[in-house]
Design a protein around this motif. Structure first.
Motif, PDB file in Angstrom:
ATOM      1  N   LEU A  12     -32.523  24.451  -4.178  1.00  0.00           N
ATOM      2  CA  LEU A  12     -33.051  24.888  -5.471  1.00  0.00           C
ATOM      3  C   LEU A  12     -32.941  26.399  -5.622  1.00  0.00           C
ATOM      4  O   LEU A  12     -32.612  26.905  -6.696  1.00  0.00           O
ATOM      5  CB  LEU A  12     -34.507  24.447  -5.633  1.00  0.00           C
ATOM      6  N   GLU A  13     -33.210  27.093  -4.525  1.00  0.00           N
ATOM      7  CA  GLU A  13     -33.152  28.555  -4.590  1.00  0.00           C
ATOM      8  C   GLU A  13     -31.738  29.054  -4.887  1.00  0.00           C
ATOM      9  O   GLU A  13     -31.553  30.018  -5.640  1.00  0.00           O
ATOM     10  CB  GLU A  13     -33.691  29.174  -3.295  1.00  0.00           C
ATOM     11  N   SER A  14     -30.744  28.394  -4.305  1.00  0.00           N
ATOM     12  CA  SER A  14     -29.369  28.846  -4.590  1.00  0.00           C
ATOM     13  C   SER A  14     -28.967  28.466  -6.015  1.00  0.00           C
ATOM     14  O   SER A  14     -28.206  29.171  -6.674  1.00  0.00           O
ATOM     15  CB  SER A  14     -28.382  28.294  -3.546  1.00  0.00           C
ATOM     16  N   LYS A  15     -29.499  27.330  -6.500  1.00  0.00           N
ATOM     17  CA  LYS A  15     -29.270  26.933  -7.884  1.00  0.00           C
ATOM     18  C   LYS A  15     -29.853  27.998  -8.828  1.00  0.00           C
ATOM     19  O   LYS A  15     -29.218  28.400  -9.809  1.00  0.00           O
ATOM     20  CB  LYS A  15     -29.965  25.589  -8.136  1.00  0.00           C
ATOM     21  N   LEU A  16     -31.021  28.472  -8.489  1.00  0.00           N
ATOM     22  CA  LEU A  16     -31.689  29.505  -9.278  1.00  0.00           C
ATOM     23  C   LEU A  16     -30.864  30.790  -9.304  1.00  0.00           C
ATOM     24  O   LEU A  16     -30.676  31.412 -10.359  1.00  0.00           O
ATOM     25  CB  LEU A  16     -33.085  29.777  -8.705  1.00  0.00           C
TER      26      LEU A  16
END
Lengths: 314, 279
Positions: A12-16
């Motif tokens: 999720l963090e890399s998606k963000l």
């Protein structure tokens, strides 16, 4: 490196990050989506880290990116002078110590040190002290007593080193001596488990007025792996062993074996060392202030009574 | 009538009433010598032929050390609870109950006060037959209270260790017993009451890292295995075979951690002589 349960959060963090990057390059307004995703990450982190199994906590305590003793010391002190040697055999690199200063407060820091890379890990013997490490710790603690400075020990060890020479030089005696002497120290003693707290090797520098654990650490009589190998006669029951040993900070507090828990940033100390060290510093200064209102004998008596009341029997 | 004259003729015991020689009447030492149990008992449980010191428990040590086997046992009723709800291959309370039934002991340590050659003394003695002489809450508390008794009466304290270490089933609680007992010993030392630690076969793990190594006098029986880490763990760590005699009482004496080694047959006399020098 990522632990299994960290992966969904990292995804999720890399998606963000991608989303933010995209927003920069184009005119599309993604602020709502960013907000939503951030909220989602926060929630996922909270849920994941509140519901970790005991074994997952053990894994966190050993996270390769986790701050080690010297990382914390350099982060929280304004000045630090490392002191070496036990004055008998040699300088044990698995046990470090020295005077540090936070504001006007001088503190003697003592603790086990692990290494970050292969070479460093060997130098630090994986945080496993030999007898001279415990004797070095005692020498430094006595030095602190002599100059009337409080002592803070930071504990992070998979155990005292079970080697041939360690036995020759009296590993048991070295730890035993520390237990007895630490009870009699006239200055305030604060002991904090910052990583692994394995058995006598940890206790050897963990007799104090305040014994605290950081949130994602463990402290017990044996590691889950060794417990599994002895009681189940196999290395495969480490998860069950971790459950049975009740070795987390919450467990240890509930069983009245420690005095408190120091909060870590959501995601663990390794995700934000500044926040983790900040909590540590705040806690240390608070307890020193409180402990210094008592006289030495009161502290010694309370220290002894606390350990004296540990135990459950019929 | 001649004194040797048999009154009843022939052997009258019926076959079914004949007794087999009971088990446990003979003891075989590791070197293969056979000793009659009665002879062993009369010899402080040391094999007369090869001086092998047989592993014995609190019953035998109290019999050897207290005058006429007279003593007052302290805190005999303390028994283990199950604070952590510990389950491995067996539930901890079941393990305790089974061991109590098998051994007739309540836990792995007994303590008593009595006279040794007329000298008042408190003795705490571990029993290896009770879950490997492992130290949990009961052992810690009994030793702590025994030291309290010594302190109160200002009479010497003798600790006889025989243990594989801390009791895993009490996890963190058993670890803290190292601290608890050491705190009491700090007070005993401050009050200048003599403390003798006798290490017997085997004394390893957490016990070595606390009270067993904290005597004013650390003494041991010949050949006893004494160490912090067990030999198997060390062998696995260093990946080499261990030298002969490694971690024996003699080895530990040579490395400076014991005051002397004492033959069990001379134990009572030597302890008395030593303690009398201090008064």
């Amino acid at each position: 490196m990522q632990l299994e349960f960290e992966k969904p959060i990292h995804e999720l963090e890399s998606k963000l990050a991608d989303m933010k990057e995209l927003a920069k390059q184009s005119d599309v307004d993604v602020s709502d989506a960013v907000k939503q995703l951030e909220a989602k990450i926060k929630l996922l982190k909270k849920e994941t880290f509140e519901n970790l199994t005991r074994w997952q906590r053990v894994q966190l305590s050993r996270h390769p990116d986790r701050p080690y003793t010297l990382d914390y010391i350099y982060e929280i002190t304004d000045e630090f002078i490392e002191l070496h040697g036990d004055r008998t055999v040699r300088d044990d690199k698995a046990m470090i110590g020295g005077f540090g200063k936070i504001g006007n407060q001088t503190i003697m820091f003592v603790g086990q040190q692990k290494g970050r890379n292969t070479k460093d890990r060997q130098l630090r013997n994986f945080g496993m002290s030999n007898p001279e490490g415990y004797r070095k710790a005692l020498r430094l603690m006595r030095l602190a007593e002599k100059f009337n400075k409080p002592i803070v020990t930071l504990i992070d060890t998979p155990g005292a080193y079970p080697g041939l020479e360690a036995e020759e030089r009296g590993q048991g005696e070295a730890i035993a001596r520390n237990l007895l002497e630490m009870f009699m120290l006239k200055v305030p003693v604060i002991c904090i488990i910052v990583g692994e707290g394995a058995s006598g090797g940890a206790l050897g520098i963990a007799i104090g007025d305040q014994v605290l654990m950081m949130e994602n650490t463990w402290y017990s009589v044996i590691s889950p792996e060794s417990c599994s190998s002895i009681l189940w006669r196999s290395w495969d029951y480490k998860e069950q062993a971790a459950e049975a040993l009740k070795l987390t900070a919450k467990d240890m507090l509930r069983n009245k074996l420690i005095d408190g828990i120091i909060k870590e940033p959501a995601g663990g100390a390794h995700t934000d060392i500044k926040v983790a060290a900040g909590e540590l510093k705040k806690t240390i200064l608070k307890h020193i202030k409180e402990l210094e209102t008592k006289n030495p004998r009161e502290r010694i008596n309370a220290r002894m009574e606390k350990f004296g009341s540990m135990g459950v029997y019929n | 009538m001649a004194w040797f004259k048999r009154q009843d003729k022939g052997i009258l015991t019926k076959t079914e009433d004949k007794k087999e020689a009971p088990d446990g009447l003979w003891y075989k030492t590791p070197k293969g010598h056979i000793v009659h149990m009665r002879e062993l008992r009369n010899n402080a449980y040391v094999s007369p032929e090869d001086d092998h010191h047989v592993r014995i428990g609190s019953v035998e040590y109290f019999e050897i050390l207290f005058d006429n086997n007279k003593f007052k046992e302290l805190d005999a009723d303390l028994s283990s609870a199950d604070p952590l709800g510990f389950v491995d291959t067996k539930k901890y309370p079941d393990r305790i109950k089974a061991t109590q039934k098998k051994t007739g002991l309540t836990d792995a340590c007994r303590s008593a006060v009595g006279k040794m050659n007329g000298l008042e003394i408190v003795i705490a003695c571990m029993d290896f037959s009770f879950i490997g002489g492992s130290m949990g809450s009961v052992v810690g508390e009994k030793i702590a209270r025994a030291i309290d008794h010594s302190l109160k009466k200002k009479i010497p304290f003798l600790m006889i260790s025989k243990s594989g270490g801390a009791r895993m089933m009490e996890a963190g609680i058993s670890l803290m017993q190292l601290g608890k007992t050491s705190a009491k010993l700090a007070l005993l030392s401050e009050a200048k009451v003599p403390y003798i630690s006798l290490l017997t076969d085997p004394t390893t793990g957490g016990v070595t890292a606390s009270y067993a190594m904290l005597g004013d006098f650390n003494i041991a029986e010949p050949g006893a295995l004494i160490g912090f880490a067990g030999p198997r763990v060390i062998r696995e760590t260093i990946g080499k075979d261990l030298p002969k005699g490694f971690q024996s009482a003699e080895f530990v004496l040579d490395h400076g951690f014991l005051d002397f080694i004492v033959d069990r047959r001379q134990l009572k006399t030597k302890l008395t002589t030593l303690l009398k020098m201090l008064t």
